[in-house]
Design an enzyme around this catalytic site. Structure first.
Site, PDB file in Angstrom:
ATOM      1  N   SER A  26       0.868  -1.183   0.000  1.00  9.40           N
ATOM      2  CA  SER A  26       0.000   0.000   0.000  1.00  9.40           C
ATOM      3  C   SER A  26       0.907   1.236   0.000  1.00  9.40           C
ATOM      4  CB  SER A  26      -0.885  -0.013   1.245  1.00  9.40           C
ATOM      5  OG  SER A  26      -0.041   0.078   2.384  1.00  9.40           O
ATOM      6  N   THR A  29       3.031   1.627   3.070  1.00  7.66           N
ATOM      7  CA  THR A  29       4.084   0.602   3.184  1.00  7.66           C
ATOM      8  C   THR A  29       5.219   0.860   2.207  1.00  7.66           C
ATOM      9  OG1 THR A  29       2.470  -1.011   3.935  1.00  7.66           O
ATOM     10  CG2 THR A  29       4.538  -1.902   3.135  1.00  7.66           C
ATOM     11  N   LYS A  97      -4.462  -6.845  -4.397  1.00  7.14           N
ATOM     12  CA  LYS A  97      -4.732  -6.827  -2.950  1.00  7.14           C
ATOM     13  C   LYS A  97      -6.057  -6.095  -2.745  1.00  7.14           C
ATOM     14  CE  LYS A  97      -3.014  -4.027   0.928  1.00  7.14           C
ATOM     15  NZ  LYS A  97      -2.625  -4.965   1.977  1.00  7.14           N
ATOM     16  N   LYS A 136      -5.964 -10.947  -3.099  1.00  2.00           N
ATOM     17  CA  LYS A 136      -5.327 -11.278  -1.823  1.00  2.00           C
ATOM     18  C   LYS A 136      -5.945 -10.477  -0.686  1.00  2.00           C
ATOM     19  CE  LYS A 136      -1.809  -9.471   0.430  1.00  2.00           C
ATOM     20  NZ  LYS A 136      -0.476  -8.960   0.804  1.00  2.00           N
ATOM     21  N   GLU A 178      -4.748 -15.189   3.244  1.00  4.34           N
ATOM     22  CA  GLU A 178      -3.494 -14.950   3.975  1.00  4.34           C
ATOM     23  C   GLU A 178      -3.736 -14.679   5.456  1.00  4.34           C
ATOM     24  OE1 GLU A 178      -1.133 -11.594   2.637  1.00  4.34           O
ATOM     25  OE2 GLU A 178       0.529 -12.123   3.944  1.00  4.34           O
ATOM     26  N   LYS A 220      -1.895 -18.519   1.821  1.00  5.64           N
ATOM     27  CA  LYS A 220      -0.625 -17.799   2.024  1.00  5.64           C
ATOM     28  C   LYS A 220      -0.361 -17.682   3.520  1.00  5.64           C
ATOM     29  CE  LYS A 220       1.703 -13.434   0.956  1.00  5.64           C
ATOM     30  NZ  LYS A 220       1.982 -12.478  -0.112  1.00  5.64           N
ATOM     31  N   SER A 262       6.999 -13.973   3.454  1.00  8.34           N
ATOM     32  CA  SER A 262       8.328 -13.996   4.080  1.00  8.34           C
ATOM     33  C   SER A 262       8.315 -13.319   5.440  1.00  8.34           C
ATOM     34  CB  SER A 262       9.391 -13.396   3.160  1.00  8.34           C
ATOM     35  OG  SER A 262       9.136 -12.065   2.819  1.00  8.34           O
ATOM     36  N   GLY A 263       7.451 -12.363   5.660  1.00  3.17           N
ATOM     37  CA  GLY A 263       7.149 -11.857   6.998  1.00  3.17           C
ATOM     38  C   GLY A 263       8.269 -11.185   7.775  1.00  3.17           C
ATOM     39  N   GLY A 264       9.365 -10.816   7.108  1.00  2.00           N
ATOM     40  CA  GLY A 264      10.464 -10.183   7.829  1.00  2.00           C
ATOM     41  C   GLY A 264      11.696 -11.074   7.925  1.00  2.00           C
ATOM     42  N   SER A 290       5.187 -16.543  -1.929  1.00  2.00           N
ATOM     43  CA  SER A 290       4.555 -15.291  -2.353  1.00  2.00           C
ATOM     44  C   SER A 290       5.234 -14.200  -1.541  1.00  2.00           C
ATOM     45  CB  SER A 290       3.044 -15.321  -2.071  1.00  2.00           C
ATOM     46  OG  SER A 290       2.476 -14.054  -2.340  1.00  2.00           O
TER      47      SER A 290
HETATM   48  P1  13P Z   1       6.331 -10.297   2.884  1.00  2.00           P
HETATM   49  O1  13P Z   1       6.852 -11.469   2.094  1.00  2.00           O
HETATM   50  O2  13P Z   1       7.240  -9.110   2.877  1.00  2.00           O
HETATM   51  O3  13P Z   1       5.841 -10.695   4.243  1.00  2.00           O
HETATM   52  O4  13P Z   1       5.061  -9.767   2.080  1.00  2.00           O
HETATM   53  C1  13P Z   1       4.144 -10.650   1.623  1.00  2.00           C
HETATM   54  C2  13P Z   1       2.814 -10.027   1.636  1.00  2.00           C
HETATM   55  O5  13P Z   1       2.151  -9.955   0.630  1.00  2.00           O
HETATM   56  C3  13P Z   1       2.297  -9.539   2.925  1.00  2.00           C
HETATM   57  O6  13P Z   1       0.935  -9.319   2.818  1.00  2.00           O
END
Ligand code: 13P
Length: 340
Positions: A26, A29, A97, A136, A178, A220, A262-264, A290
């Site tokens: 977004s 972000t 999204k 998503k 997700e 996801k 990947s979440g960080g 993803s």
């Molecule tokens: P990350 O892999 O950076 O966590 O982002 C994936 C994503 O689409 C988060 O909603």
């Protein structure tokens, strides 16, 4: 709902060696992502950056789908080709999204629920017209030492995910569902596994109750991993085993693919974990990626907003896509990363 179309799109996104590039940040972000490389988050800079990503030669070998943000779905290359059209012409499926962010859950301090259901049916119809074939929605679950997440917080998010997924399938879009259990916190991997299990169980119960077709969706999830501040970080094999154990218990085999966020995690860790899971042999579903940050962090670092750096940035993206393509087959090794 055209069941065959939903199935074929879901399967194409996670075809052999392929995964998803999450480029759906977004505006708040992407501003955070641009800040460390000192790029101002203007509409034109966001467009230039996404053009760099989507015109990278060769990514179509490993990228089956790209998730876009509303603004990006409406943008074009400098030559005037709309991004969804550009991606489709390269054999990459455009997605969108559609959630409107995680907001505080009323009367539940420390918990969030994702908004965006109001008017979603109309937005989905427009997104489909603009070329999106999948969508998503991200739910955010935090782990805290207190009794968080609560059963109610999990239910509220599962319910919203299921309403979103049903609306997507009604509109002919494949929902990527997700539910993200965050890595923030000092909890151990065991707590992450227990919470992820509760979340997945609730999410699939809600999806079933809402009559969502499992064959026409993708999941996801987070990987099962220790909190970032936890003193004991689990090794690669431990993460892979805990994650697959948890998913095998709660994700129906009818779901065609798991595409991890990947979440960080660092780019290398995210690839290593994916590789270890695929090296454990065939699973009921495709085990894929993803990634947002784990694909884009090296690209942003190489680009820094400069035209002269576009080729280097595109190389960084192609390299990450290639390595994750290898990890899809269990053929990645950390030495390949050390060599680049
Ligand atoms: P990350 O892999 O950076 O966590 O982002 C994936 C994503 O689409 C988060 O909603």
């Amino acid at each position: 709902m055209n069941i065959d179309e939903l199935k074929s799109v879901a399967n194409a996104i996670v075809a052999t060696h392929k995964g998803v590039l999450a480029a759906d940040e977004s505006n708040p972000t992407i501003k955070k992502r641009f800040a460390p490389i000192e790029v101002e988050s203007t509409e034109e800079n966001r467009r230039r950056y996404r053009e760099l990503l989507f015109t990278t030669d060769g990514i179509e070998r490993h990228v089956g789908g790209v998730i876009l943000f509303d603004e990006t779905l409406r943008q074009s290359t400098r030559d005037g080709v709309p991004f969804p059209q550009l991606l489709s012409s390269r054999g990459i499926i455009p997605g969108i999204k559609v959630d409107q962010g995680a907001k505080a859950l009323a009367l539940h301090p420390g918990e969030k629920v994702t908004e965006g259901l109001t008017g979603l049916r109309d937005r989905l119809a427009e997104y489909r017209q603009l070329g999106a074939q999948f969508a998503k929605w991200r739910a955010v679950i935090e782990i805290d030492e207190r009794d968080i997440p609560s059963a109610f917080g999990i239910e509220a998010n599962a319910h919203a995910l299921a309403r979103y997924a049903a609306l997507c399938q009604e509109a002919g879009l494949v929902p990527i569902v997700e539910p993200e259990v965050l890595m923030d916190g000092a909890h151990g991997i065991e707590r992450c596994e227990a919470v992820t299990a509760r979340v997945l169980q609730a999410v699939f119960a809600a999806l079933h109750a809402h009559r969502v077709l499992f064959e026409g969706m993708l999941l996801k999830p987070n990987m099962v991993i220790a909190g970032k501040q936890c003193a004991r970080q689990a090794g690669v094999q431990e993460v892979a085993e805990a994650t697959l154990r948890c998913l095998r218990r709660y994700v129906p085999a009818a779901v065609p693919g798991i595409v991890f966020l990947s979440g960080g995690q660092s780019a290398e860790d995210a690839t290593d974990h994916l590789n270890a899971m695929n090296a454990m042999g065939p699973q009921p579903w495709e085990v894929s990626f993803s990634y947002g940050r784990a694909l884009q962090a090296p690209v942003l670092a190489a680009w820094r907003g400069q035209e002269d750096n576009v080729a280097a940035a595109q190389n960084a993206l192609l390299n990450r896509c290639h390595l994750n393509g290898l990890a899809r087959a269990g053929k990645y090794s950390r030495t390949l990363d050390d060599a680049t």
